[in-house]
Design a protein around this motif. Structure first.
Motif, mmCIF file in Angstrom:
data_model
loop_
_atom_site.group_PDB
_atom_site.id
_atom_site.type_symbol
_atom_site.label_atom_id
_atom_site.label_comp_id
_atom_site.label_asym_id
_atom_site.label_seq_id
_atom_site.Cartn_x
_atom_site.Cartn_y
_atom_site.Cartn_z
ATOM 1 N N ARG A 1 0.847 -1.200 0.000
ATOM 2 C CA ARG A 1 0.000 0.000 0.000
ATOM 3 C C ARG A 1 0.886 1.254 0.000
ATOM 4 O O ARG A 1 0.683 2.181 -0.790
ATOM 5 N N GLU A 2 1.903 1.269 0.853
ATOM 6 C CA GLU A 2 2.802 2.428 0.936
ATOM 7 C C GLU A 2 3.586 2.619 -0.363
ATOM 8 O O GLU A 2 3.822 3.764 -0.773
ATOM 9 N N ARG A 3 3.982 1.542 -1.022
ATOM 10 C CA ARG A 3 4.685 1.647 -2.316
ATOM 11 C C ARG A 3 3.806 2.319 -3.357
ATOM 12 O O ARG A 3 4.264 3.172 -4.117
ATOM 13 N N LEU A 4 2.536 1.915 -3.406
ATOM 14 C CA LEU A 4 1.613 2.511 -4.377
ATOM 15 C C LEU A 4 1.390 3.990 -4.084
ATOM 16 O O LEU A 4 1.392 4.823 -4.993
ATOM 17 N N LEU A 5 1.211 4.335 -2.821
ATOM 18 C CA LEU A 5 1.016 5.740 -2.456
ATOM 19 C C LEU A 5 2.275 6.556 -2.758
ATOM 20 O O LEU A 5 2.194 7.672 -3.285
ATOM 21 N N ALA A 6 3.445 6.015 -2.445
ATOM 22 C CA ALA A 6 4.699 6.716 -2.713
ATOM 23 C C ALA A 6 4.910 6.931 -4.210
ATOM 24 O O ALA A 6 5.527 7.918 -4.622
ATOM 25 N N ALA A 7 4.381 6.016 -5.024
ATOM 26 C CA ALA A 7 4.492 6.137 -6.476
ATOM 27 C C ALA A 7 3.483 7.133 -7.041
ATOM 28 O O ALA A 7 3.527 7.444 -8.232
ATOM 29 N N GLY A 8 2.568 7.622 -6.192
ATOM 30 C CA GLY A 8 1.628 8.654 -6.635
ATOM 31 C C GLY A 8 0.174 8.263 -6.698
ATOM 32 O O GLY A 8 -0.658 9.051 -7.143
ATOM 33 N N ALA A 9 -0.183 7.053 -6.258
ATOM 34 C CA ALA A 9 -1.595 6.654 -6.276
ATOM 35 C C ALA A 9 -2.413 7.614 -5.418
ATOM 36 O O ALA A 9 -1.955 8.081 -4.374
ATOM 37 N N VAL A 10 -3.626 7.900 -5.850
ATOM 38 C CA VAL A 10 -4.541 8.784 -5.115
ATOM 39 C C VAL A 10 -4.956 8.115 -3.809
ATOM 40 O O VAL A 10 -5.129 8.767 -2.790
ATOM 41 N N GLY A 11 -5.117 6.809 -3.841
ATOM 42 C CA GLY A 11 -5.455 6.004 -2.676
ATOM 43 C C GLY A 11 -5.002 4.588 -2.937
ATOM 44 O O GLY A 11 -4.756 4.205 -4.089
ATOM 45 N N ALA A 12 -4.870 3.795 -1.876
ATOM 46 C CA ALA A 12 -4.458 2.399 -2.035
ATOM 47 C C ALA A 12 -5.079 1.574 -0.919
ATOM 48 O O ALA A 12 -5.255 2.063 0.200
ATOM 49 N N MET A 13 -5.403 0.326 -1.243
ATOM 50 C CA MET A 13 -6.082 -0.545 -0.284
ATOM 51 C C MET A 13 -5.958 -1.989 -0.743
ATOM 52 O O MET A 13 -5.834 -2.266 -1.936
ATOM 53 N N MET A 14 -6.041 -2.909 0.212
ATOM 54 C CA MET A 14 -6.083 -4.327 -0.117
ATOM 55 C C MET A 14 -7.430 -4.628 -0.761
ATOM 56 O O MET A 14 -8.463 -4.106 -0.341
ATOM 57 N N SER A 15 -7.419 -5.485 -1.737
ATOM 58 C CA SER A 15 -8.643 -5.891 -2.418
ATOM 59 C C SER A 15 -9.230 -7.134 -1.760
ATOM 60 O O SER A 15 -8.526 -8.127 -1.575
ATOM 61 N N GLY A 16 -10.496 -7.072 -1.392
ATOM 62 C CA GLY A 16 -11.189 -8.224 -0.827
ATOM 63 C C GLY A 16 -10.471 -8.800 0.367
ATOM 64 O O GLY A 16 -10.045 -8.089 1.265
ATOM 65 N N SER A 17 -10.307 -10.131 0.377
ATOM 66 C CA SER A 17 -9.615 -10.790 1.484
ATOM 67 C C SER A 17 -8.112 -10.863 1.240
ATOM 68 O O SER A 17 -7.385 -11.441 2.018
ATOM 69 N N GLY A 18 -7.660 -10.240 0.143
ATOM 70 C CA GLY A 18 -6.241 -10.108 -0.129
ATOM 71 C C GLY A 18 -5.651 -11.328 -0.809
ATOM 72 O O GLY A 18 -6.338 -12.273 -1.140
ATOM 73 N N PRO A 19 -4.362 -11.260 -0.986
ATOM 74 C CA PRO A 19 -3.480 -10.215 -0.510
ATOM 75 C C PRO A 19 -3.187 -9.122 -1.525
ATOM 76 O O PRO A 19 -2.400 -8.225 -1.253
ATOM 77 N N THR A 20 -3.805 -9.156 -2.725
ATOM 78 C CA THR A 20 -3.530 -8.124 -3.723
ATOM 79 C C THR A 20 -3.927 -6.746 -3.190
ATOM 80 O O THR A 20 -4.974 -6.590 -2.569
ATOM 81 N N VAL A 21 -3.079 -5.764 -3.459
ATOM 82 C CA VAL A 21 -3.329 -4.378 -3.078
ATOM 83 C C VAL A 21 -3.468 -3.586 -4.372
ATOM 84 O O VAL A 21 -2.781 -3.857 -5.357
ATOM 85 N N PHE A 22 -4.371 -2.602 -4.393
ATOM 86 C CA PHE A 22 -4.538 -1.791 -5.596
ATOM 87 C C PHE A 22 -4.332 -0.320 -5.285
ATOM 88 O O PHE A 22 -4.547 0.135 -4.173
ATOM 89 N N GLY A 23 -3.884 0.398 -6.305
ATOM 90 C CA GLY A 23 -3.735 1.841 -6.213
ATOM 91 C C GLY A 23 -4.697 2.503 -7.175
ATOM 92 O O GLY A 23 -4.830 2.083 -8.327
ATOM 93 N N LEU A 24 -5.380 3.527 -6.699
ATOM 94 C CA LEU A 24 -6.334 4.303 -7.496
ATOM 95 C C LEU A 24 -5.574 5.394 -8.240
ATOM 96 O O LEU A 24 -4.818 6.160 -7.622
ATOM 97 N N CYS A 25 -5.778 5.489 -9.561
ATOM 98 C CA CYS A 25 -5.027 6.420 -10.405
ATOM 99 C C CYS A 25 -5.965 7.434 -11.062
ATOM 100 O O CYS A 25 -7.139 7.151 -11.283
ATOM 101 N N ARG A 26 -5.422 8.608 -11.396
ATOM 102 C CA ARG A 26 -6.239 9.696 -11.953
ATOM 103 C C ARG A 26 -6.750 9.388 -13.361
ATOM 104 O O ARG A 26 -7.872 9.735 -13.708
ATOM 105 N N ASP A 27 -5.921 8.781 -14.170
ATOM 106 C CA ASP A 27 -6.298 8.498 -15.550
ATOM 107 C C ASP A 27 -5.357 7.420 -16.094
ATOM 108 O O ASP A 27 -4.503 6.908 -15.367
ATOM 109 N N GLU A 28 -5.515 7.127 -17.372
ATOM 110 C CA GLU A 28 -4.722 6.041 -17.967
ATOM 111 C C GLU A 28 -3.225 6.350 -17.945
ATOM 112 O O GLU A 28 -2.410 5.470 -17.645
ATOM 113 N N ALA A 29 -2.843 7.601 -18.221
ATOM 114 C CA ALA A 29 -1.425 7.963 -18.222
ATOM 115 C C ALA A 29 -0.839 7.854 -16.806
ATOM 116 O O ALA A 29 0.265 7.317 -16.629
#
Length: 155
Positions: A107-135
């Motif tokens: 989660r911290e890696r995604l946020l440090a890379a610039g994600a608007v938000g980040a969270m574990m998906s479902g029961s995990g362990p995949t984590v996702f980062g929310l991005c502004r657009d495709e670029a």
């Protein structure tokens, strides 16, 4: 078909609709909801967590119930990414992260890379980062590198 799908898993009936939905109960009520496509970077982790384990850990830790979904539905329909990020919550994330610190680091890696938000998906362990657009999504996926995967949700 929906009844049979609910026996497979409470989230399976949502897959029958073919678009964004809100699920209520144990998958018994599936309501279409207008949400624009979202750009995400998925960061799968190198271990597995079963839903059974995640929910058992949640029980053991005395996890509280999650927040109401209604405020999220409204901001998601508007595509307000900052408001979506502020309301992202997953009650299973804490119990899983307490057993697998990698979740928090992802989660911290995604946020440090610039994600608007980040969270574990479902029961995990995949984590996702929310991005502004495709670029932005491409920039974050490149910054993270493999095994990050850039995706766009259905809208």
């Amino acid at each position: 078909l929906a009844e049979a799908a609910a026996h497979v898993g409470s989230d399976v009936p949502a897959l029958l609709r073919g678009g964004p939905v809100v699920i209520r109960g144990a998958g018994s009520k599936v309501e279409p909801t207008p949400v624009p496509p979202l750009h995400l970077v998925l960061l799968p982790l190198g271990f597995s967590v079963t839903a059974e384990e995640a929910y058992r850990w949640w029980d053991e830790d005395g996890g509280p119930p999650g927040p109401s979904i209604e405020p999220m539905v409204g901001v998601a329909a508007r595509g307000d990414l900052e408001a979506i990020a502020a309301r992202m919550a997953n009650g299973l994330e804490g119990p899983v992260e307490r057993r697998h610190a990698e979740v928090g680091r992802a989660r911290e890696r995604l946020l440090a890379a610039g994600a608007v938000g980040a969270m574990m998906s479902g029961s995990g362990p995949t984590v996702f980062g929310l991005c502004r657009d495709e670029a932005h999504r491409g920039d974050i996926a490149s910054a993270i590198g493999p095994p990050a995967v850039a995706v766009t949700t259905l809208g």
